[in-house]
Design a protein around this motif. Structure first.
Motif, PDB file in Angstrom:
ATOM      1  N   LEU A 503       0.935  -1.105  -0.073  1.00 25.90           N
ATOM      2  CA  LEU A 503      -0.116   0.076   0.081  1.00 25.90           C
ATOM      3  C   LEU A 503       0.864   1.260   0.142  1.00 25.90           C
ATOM      4  O   LEU A 503       0.644   2.148  -0.639  1.00 25.90           O
ATOM      5  N   ARG A 504       1.795   1.224   0.834  1.00 31.32           N
ATOM      6  CA  ARG A 504       2.628   2.365   0.765  1.00 31.32           C
ATOM      7  C   ARG A 504       3.291   2.700  -0.595  1.00 31.32           C
ATOM      8  O   ARG A 504       3.613   3.643  -0.842  1.00 31.32           O
ATOM      9  N   ASP A 505       3.790   1.763  -1.023  1.00 32.12           N
ATOM     10  CA  ASP A 505       4.263   1.805  -2.412  1.00 32.12           C
ATOM     11  C   ASP A 505       3.505   2.500  -3.401  1.00 32.12           C
ATOM     12  O   ASP A 505       4.018   3.255  -4.315  1.00 32.12           O
ATOM     13  N   ILE A 506       2.274   2.005  -3.502  1.00 31.21           N
ATOM     14  CA  ILE A 506       1.187   2.453  -4.240  1.00 31.21           C
ATOM     15  C   ILE A 506       1.013   3.786  -4.011  1.00 31.21           C
ATOM     16  O   ILE A 506       0.911   4.952  -4.940  1.00 31.21           O
ATOM     17  N   VAL A 507       0.955   4.468  -2.955  1.00 25.31           N
ATOM     18  CA  VAL A 507       0.627   5.633  -2.525  1.00 25.31           C
ATOM     19  C   VAL A 507       1.931   6.752  -2.858  1.00 25.31           C
ATOM     20  O   VAL A 507       1.671   7.762  -3.684  1.00 25.31           O
ATOM     21  N   ARG A 508       3.113   5.946  -2.654  1.00 28.00           N
ATOM     22  CA  ARG A 508       4.345   6.977  -3.092  1.00 28.00           C
ATOM     23  C   ARG A 508       4.291   7.252  -4.546  1.00 28.00           C
ATOM     24  O   ARG A 508       4.727   8.231  -4.991  1.00 28.00           O
ATOM     25  N   ALA A 509       3.792   6.082  -5.297  1.00 28.62           N
ATOM     26  CA  ALA A 509       4.174   6.170  -6.810  1.00 28.62           C
ATOM     27  C   ALA A 509       3.011   7.206  -7.304  1.00 28.62           C
ATOM     28  O   ALA A 509       3.044   8.003  -8.167  1.00 28.62           O
ATOM     29  N   ALA A 510       1.820   6.990  -6.649  1.00 27.51           N
ATOM     30  CA  ALA A 510       0.527   8.163  -7.065  1.00 27.51           C
ATOM     31  C   ALA A 510       0.990   9.471  -6.758  1.00 27.51           C
ATOM     32  O   ALA A 510       0.830  10.691  -7.285  1.00 27.51           O
ATOM     33  N   ASP A 511       1.446   9.816  -5.428  1.00 28.19           N
ATOM     34  CA  ASP A 511       2.025  11.079  -4.857  1.00 28.19           C
ATOM     35  C   ASP A 511       3.071  11.716  -5.949  1.00 28.19           C
ATOM     36  O   ASP A 511       3.007  12.811  -6.334  1.00 28.19           O
ATOM     37  N   ALA A 512       4.093  10.684  -6.490  1.00 29.79           N
ATOM     38  CA  ALA A 512       5.230  11.260  -7.211  1.00 29.79           C
ATOM     39  C   ALA A 512       4.573  11.715  -8.408  1.00 29.79           C
ATOM     40  O   ALA A 512       5.127  12.619  -9.155  1.00 29.79           O
ATOM     41  N   ALA A 513       3.524  11.138  -8.888  1.00 27.97           N
ATOM     42  CA  ALA A 513       2.967  11.390 -10.365  1.00 27.97           C
ATOM     43  C   ALA A 513       1.730  12.387 -10.295  1.00 27.97           C
ATOM     44  O   ALA A 513       0.977  12.628 -11.285  1.00 27.97           O
TER      45      ALA A 513
END
Length: 606
Positions: A503-513
């Motif tokens: 979940l943390r990886d998905i959130v970080r990827a969305a935030d970065a994009a």
């Protein structure tokens, strides 16, 4: 009944109120919390069929059609007395649609032509349908079996010369005792007299539970041998907070129940006040709270709870209720009404999540060895592009210049999103040529449910306008665990290092994009799990309406920076043996509100 290796009567198991006798208790499962006291009213109404075969099919068909017309008129009478915006109205509409379902009627007529009586044919088709639905892995479909049973039983009563509404008269302070009930039963009764409900069967998300919850009536289900232990007129305490039912309780227990009820009413009043307003954390972070919906009766909760909009509108629910595939105009009318009710608040319309065990009665079903991983969700739409184009067109027409957000279910590859967007663009071009106004803002996003997307995150973020994590299916597919299996309950926990890191990886990827992200699923509706989601960076949650007050209380008592730091510590530096226990201890130490706020029950006796 056997007690201490001897046969005893029912009367000997009931407490007489003496100091050394425990009150007779029947355990169950709480479907709707609350506590109530009243007198038992037993409902045992199953139709009894004595004549199975007939030698005049034409006469039996006439009997069947006559009873069917009377049943439809009965539902029309109930609909005329119901509020069009109420849960009861929508459920009655669904029941009425069952009575005109061509597939159901054709099966009954075929059985009659084969030599069965009208009532035997109805019973045979009912048994076949409920058996098929009971095997479905989708909980919604399994629970619709009771709706079919109720419509069939009402038809059977008419065929046997009985009125389907011939239920026992209710006195004040009634506790309904039954094997199972339907929502139509509650509509038939004067619910002002009903204090509580106890069932031998039932489920937490059946129509009867939905109706009872809307009416504030406590419900306990799955009470084994309930009818054999209770007689009409017995005094009953329904303690749905503790999932216990008491038969002929002593006065001391009644007094305690009345006191608990009053405390609960006070808590309800405070909770209702607390549910208003925004969800802002102790350190000033605003959390967006949306509700999940599929019925029009859910929509008033948006304003009543100060929700930010609808984070998941299940478009398949109206399709499943209809006896035919809805036209583009019919779909557009449904979506337009949803938009009108929500005003300017956003709605995420999920496209048809059908296939697998979510069968539409008017579409062919393809048998599969593993339907949960088969032809379902967006795969159906891409394989049958006419279905997807028609739904896209209906949504675009319904928007009529308003903002529109469309969400794709069961996406496993970025190429699927590209194909869907191409189809959406074709519909936009077609409607623009027809002079139909385009949405002021058009967004296309996905339900993130399939783990394969973890290895396509950069490409995915380039293709979508938003993401909603479907935590239920994502966890199920990640750990290869059927969340409906009773054997696996509690074996796997979403509050574990692997899933939290995902979940943390998905959130970080969305935030970065800079892609907006929300989470829709059971995790978002549970205060402890929702607290963890905030710590992982999720700032938008979509939940069932009853959970809103509890989640707001949690948010308002949480320092998000604090829980974020604690999560980083246990995920990256010092992992605990039990993540759930460690997180619960953190919440307790920091006085974070994790309690479930109660719902309003009806008044008690006395």
């Amino acid at each position: 009944m056997v007690a201490s290796h001897a046969l005893v009567s029912r009367d000997e198991t009931i407490s007489s109120g003496g100091p050394n006798l425990e009150p007779f208790r029947i355990p169950g499962i709480s479907f709707n919390h609350g506590i109530a006291i009243g007198r038992a009213v037993r409902l045992v109404r199953k139709a009894s069929i004595t004549r199975l075969v007939a030698d005049n099919p034409e006469a039996e068909l006439r009997r069947f059609n006559d009873a069917l017309n009377r049943l439809q008129n009965n539902f029309d009478d109930l609909l005329s007395d119901a509020d069009e915006k109420s849960t009861s109205y929508e459920i009655l509409e669904t029941y009425k649609l069952f009575t005109i379902d061509r597939g159901w009627l054709k099966k009954i007529s075929s059985r009659i032509q084969q030599g069965l009586t009208a009532e035997a044919a109805v019973q045979a088709v009912q048994d076949d349908t409920t058996t098929r639905l009971a095997r479905a892995t989708d909980l919604y479909l399994r629970e619709r079996a009771q709706d079919f049973v109720d419509v069939s039983q009402r038809l059977l009563h008419l065929l046997l010369g009985e009125e389907p509404s011939s239920l026992p008269a209710l006195t004040q302070d009634a506790i309904l005792i039954a094997s199972d009930l339907s929502a139509a039963d509650l509509i038939t009764y004067d619910m002002s007299a009903v204090r509580g409900i106890a069932l031998e069967g039932g489920s937490p998300s059946s129509h009867i539970t939905i109706m009872a919850r809307a009416m504030g009536v406590p419900v306990i289900g799955q009470c084994k041998n309930l009818l054999s232990h209770i007689e009409d007129g017995d005094q009953i305490i329904v303690d749905a907070d503790r999932a216990q039912l008491y038969v002929e309780p002593p006065q001391e227990l009644i007094d305690q129940a009345v006191q608990r009820h009053q405390m609960r009413e006070n808590e309800i009043a405070q909770a209702s006040a607390d549910a208003k307003g925004e969800a802002i954390s102790l350190d000033g972070e605003r959390i967006a709270l949306y509700i999940n919906a599929g019925l029009l009766s859910h929509l008033p909760n948006i304003n009543a709870l100060d929700a930010d909009g609808i984070g998941l509108y299940r478009t398949e629910v109206p399709f499943m209720a209809l006896g035919h595939y809805p036209s583009i105009n019919e779909q557009a009318q449904i979506y337009a009404r949803v938009m009108m009710e929500c005003g300017h608040k956003p709605i995420l319309f999920r496209t048809l999540d059908i296939g697998s065990d979510k069968k539409l009665p008017y579409m062919p079903h393809i048998p599969e060895d593993n339907p949960a991983l088969g032809w379902r969700g967006l795969r159906v739409g891409l394989d049958r592009p006419a279905l997807l184009r028609q739904q896209f067109r209906a949504l675009l027409i319904a928007a009529n210049g308003r903002k529109l957000s469309i969400m794709l279910p069961m996406v496993a590859a970025v190429g699927e999103v590209k194909s869907a967007r191409h189809t959406l663009n074709l519909e936009c071009e077609y409607l623009m040529k027809q002079g139909v106004p385009m949405p002021a803002e058009l967004k296309l996003g996905i339900m993130f449910e399939v783990p394969s997307l973890m290895w396509q995150l950069p490409e995915l973020m380039d293709e979508v306008d938003f993401i909603s994590i479907g935590s239920n299916d994502l966890f199920q597919y990640t750990y290869a665990v059927d969340r409906g299996s009773s054997h696996l309950q509690g074996v796997f926990d979403p509050l574990c290092d692997g899933f939290l890191r995902m979940l943390r990886d998905i959130v970080r990827a969305a935030d970065a994009a800079h892609v907006p992200l929300s989470l829709c699923g059971e995790m978002a509706a549970k205060p402890l799990e929702a607290m963890v989601l905030l710590g992982l960076g999720v700032r938008s949650l979509s939940i069932a309406s009853p959970a809103v007050a509890g989640i707001k209380a949690m948010v308002r008592s949480t320092n998000i920076a604090g829980i974020a730091g604690f999560l980083s510590h246990i995920l990256d530096i010092a992992p605990p043996e039990d993540y759930r226990a460690a997180l619960r201890a953190y919440a307790k130490d920091h006085r974070i509100a994790l309690g479930e706020l109660p719902q309003m029950p009806p008044p008690l006796v006395g």
